[in-house]
Design an enzyme around this catalytic site. Structure first.
Site, PDB file in Angstrom:
ATOM      1  N   ARG A  88       0.820  -1.209   0.000  1.00 59.04           N
ATOM      2  CA  ARG A  88       0.000   0.000   0.000  1.00 59.04           C
ATOM      3  C   ARG A  88       0.850   1.253   0.000  1.00 59.04           C
ATOM      4  O   ARG A  88       0.313   2.353  -0.045  1.00 59.04           O
ATOM      5  CB  ARG A  88      -0.855   0.001   1.248  1.00 59.04           C
ATOM      6  CG  ARG A  88      -2.277  -0.579   1.014  1.00 59.04           C
ATOM      7  CD  ARG A  88      -3.070  -0.120   2.154  1.00 59.04           C
ATOM      8  NE  ARG A  88      -4.458  -0.143   2.246  1.00 59.04           N
ATOM      9  CZ  ARG A  88      -5.273  -1.157   2.438  1.00 59.04           C
ATOM     10  NH1 ARG A  88      -4.858  -2.382   2.341  1.00 59.04           N
ATOM     11  NH2 ARG A  88      -6.538  -0.961   2.663  1.00 59.04           N
ATOM     12  N   ARG A 127     -21.660  -1.903   2.717  1.00 61.04           N
ATOM     13  CA  ARG A 127     -20.966  -3.189   2.815  1.00 61.04           C
ATOM     14  C   ARG A 127     -21.238  -3.888   4.146  1.00 61.04           C
ATOM     15  O   ARG A 127     -21.216  -3.273   5.197  1.00 61.04           O
ATOM     16  CB  ARG A 127     -19.462  -2.953   2.667  1.00 61.04           C
ATOM     17  CG  ARG A 127     -18.649  -4.215   2.823  1.00 61.04           C
ATOM     18  CD  ARG A 127     -17.318  -4.081   2.195  1.00 61.04           C
ATOM     19  NE  ARG A 127     -16.394  -3.292   2.996  1.00 61.04           N
ATOM     20  CZ  ARG A 127     -15.135  -3.072   2.646  1.00 61.04           C
ATOM     21  NH1 ARG A 127     -14.675  -3.548   1.510  1.00 61.04           N
ATOM     22  NH2 ARG A 127     -14.356  -2.352   3.408  1.00 61.04           N
TER      23      ARG A 127
HETATM   24  P1  AMP Z   1      -8.581  -3.227   4.065  1.00 57.32           P
HETATM   25  O1  AMP Z   1      -9.422  -4.332   4.599  1.00 57.32           O
HETATM   26  O2  AMP Z   1      -7.620  -3.683   3.003  1.00 57.32           O
HETATM   27  O3  AMP Z   1      -9.368  -2.021   3.656  1.00 57.32           O
HETATM   28  O4  AMP Z   1      -7.642  -2.759   5.286  1.00 57.32           O
HETATM   29  C1  AMP Z   1      -8.209  -2.262   6.482  1.00 57.32           C
HETATM   30  C2  AMP Z   1      -7.156  -1.460   7.237  1.00 57.32           C
HETATM   31  O5  AMP Z   1      -6.061  -2.292   7.578  1.00 57.32           O
HETATM   32  C3  AMP Z   1      -6.555  -0.304   6.448  1.00 57.32           C
HETATM   33  O6  AMP Z   1      -7.340   0.865   6.492  1.00 57.32           O
HETATM   34  C4  AMP Z   1      -5.233  -0.138   7.194  1.00 57.32           C
HETATM   35  O7  AMP Z   1      -5.409   0.520   8.434  1.00 57.32           O
HETATM   36  C5  AMP Z   1      -4.838  -1.577   7.485  1.00 57.32           C
HETATM   37  N1  AMP Z   1      -4.018  -2.169   6.389  1.00 57.32           N
HETATM   38  C6  AMP Z   1      -4.357  -3.217   5.590  1.00 57.32           C
HETATM   39  N2  AMP Z   1      -3.371  -3.488   4.730  1.00 57.32           N
HETATM   40  C7  AMP Z   1      -2.375  -2.598   4.990  1.00 57.32           C
HETATM   41  C8  AMP Z   1      -1.112  -2.347   4.426  1.00 57.32           C
HETATM   42  N3  AMP Z   1      -0.634  -3.077   3.403  1.00 57.32           N
HETATM   43  N4  AMP Z   1      -0.378  -1.332   4.942  1.00 57.32           N
HETATM   44  C9  AMP Z   1      -0.819  -0.597   5.971  1.00 57.32           C
HETATM   45  N5  AMP Z   1      -2.010  -0.759   6.552  1.00 57.32           N
HETATM   46  C10 AMP Z   1      -2.804  -1.757   6.066  1.00 57.32           C
END
Ligand code: AMP
Length: 229
Positions: A88, A127
């Site tokens: 990310r 969602r």
């Molecule tokens: P997601 O389910 O992919 O939207 O991720 C939910 C939350 O997890 C994000 O808003 C971040 O706080 C954290 N997160 C997930 N993947 C990453 C990543 N690769 N780097 C940093 N934070 C992450």
């Protein structure tokens, strides 16, 4: 083959990644789900990650990179992998580039799902997800048969804490500033970058992703030096 699924929150990475992985027999590494499991279990990582996640901020790179390396080390040689939600940031992508050759891999394809912010906000607010089996629904577009209950496993569906309007707008900002630059990062690499319109139906988007990936596989098979493993 190693595939990275990129795109803003709410664009459908989870849904599309799950369908693709099921169809191809790929291993999914979904950092958001791993972090949610860690916060749910109250592990050290979960405790450290929680405040960032609740605020819509990114969890620090060193924590995420360590988590991903641990997962990668457990993937049997030869098994294909799809990353959803990772990398990310550019430093995360650089760490992945450093780590993959150690397990005789590299990023082959980057699928970028795209959609406008107003569509994303609507999708995220509607969602609902199943905490048990991971199935994803949307109260506007793809509701479960019985309200609040997972069709697949019967568990009670949840509305993620970070899907509230303020956190959603922060997550979108963070995506545009920290994650979107990765598209250019990968365009300058050996990986194939496949931009896919993410606003269509689930089946249509899935069909387009599969077609684009097949084209990459064909191309790389023709060109032996870049053959997909
Ligand atoms: P997601 O389910 O992919 O939207 O991720 C939910 C939350 O997890 C994000 O808003 C971040 O706080 C954290 N997160 C997930 N993947 C990453 C990543 N690769 N780097 C940093 N934070 C992450």
């Amino acid at each position: 083959m190693v595939t990275v699924l990129l795109g803003p929150p709410g664009v459908g990475k989870g849904t599309q990644g799950a369908l693709l992985a099921e169809d191809r027999g790929w291993r999914r590494i979904v950092t958001g789900a791993l972090l949610r499991a860690a916060t749910g279990e109250g592990t050290e990582l979960g405790k450290k990650a929680r405040s960032y996640m609740d605020a819509g901020e990114l969890v620090p790179d060193d924590l995420i990179v360590a988590l991903v390396k641990e997962c990668l080390a457990r993937v049997p040689a030869g098994e294909d992998v799809i990353f959803d939600g990772f990398p990310r940031t550019v430093p995360q992508a650089e760490s992945l580039d450093d780590a993959l050759p150690e397990v005789d891999r590299r990023v082959d394809a980057v699928v970028v799902l795209e959609a406008d912010d107003d569509v994303l906000v609507k999708r995220l607010s509607g969602r609902r997800s199943c905490p048990e089996c991971g199935e994803i629904y949307n109260v506007h577009f793809s509701p479960p048969e019985k309200e609040g209950v997972c069709d697949r496993c019967g568990s009670t569906l949840v509305h993620r804490k970070d899907d509230n309007p303020e956190t959603v707008s922060r997550r979108l900002e963070v995506y545009r500033s920290e994650t979107e630059p990765l598209i250019r990062f990968y365009e300058a690499s050996d990986a194939e970058v496949l931009r896919i319109e993410g606003e269509g139906t689930i089946d249509k988007v899935q069909g387009e992703i599969r077609k684009a990936l097949e084209d990459v596989a064909l191309e790389r098979t023709r060109d032996g030096s870049r053959k997909v493993k």
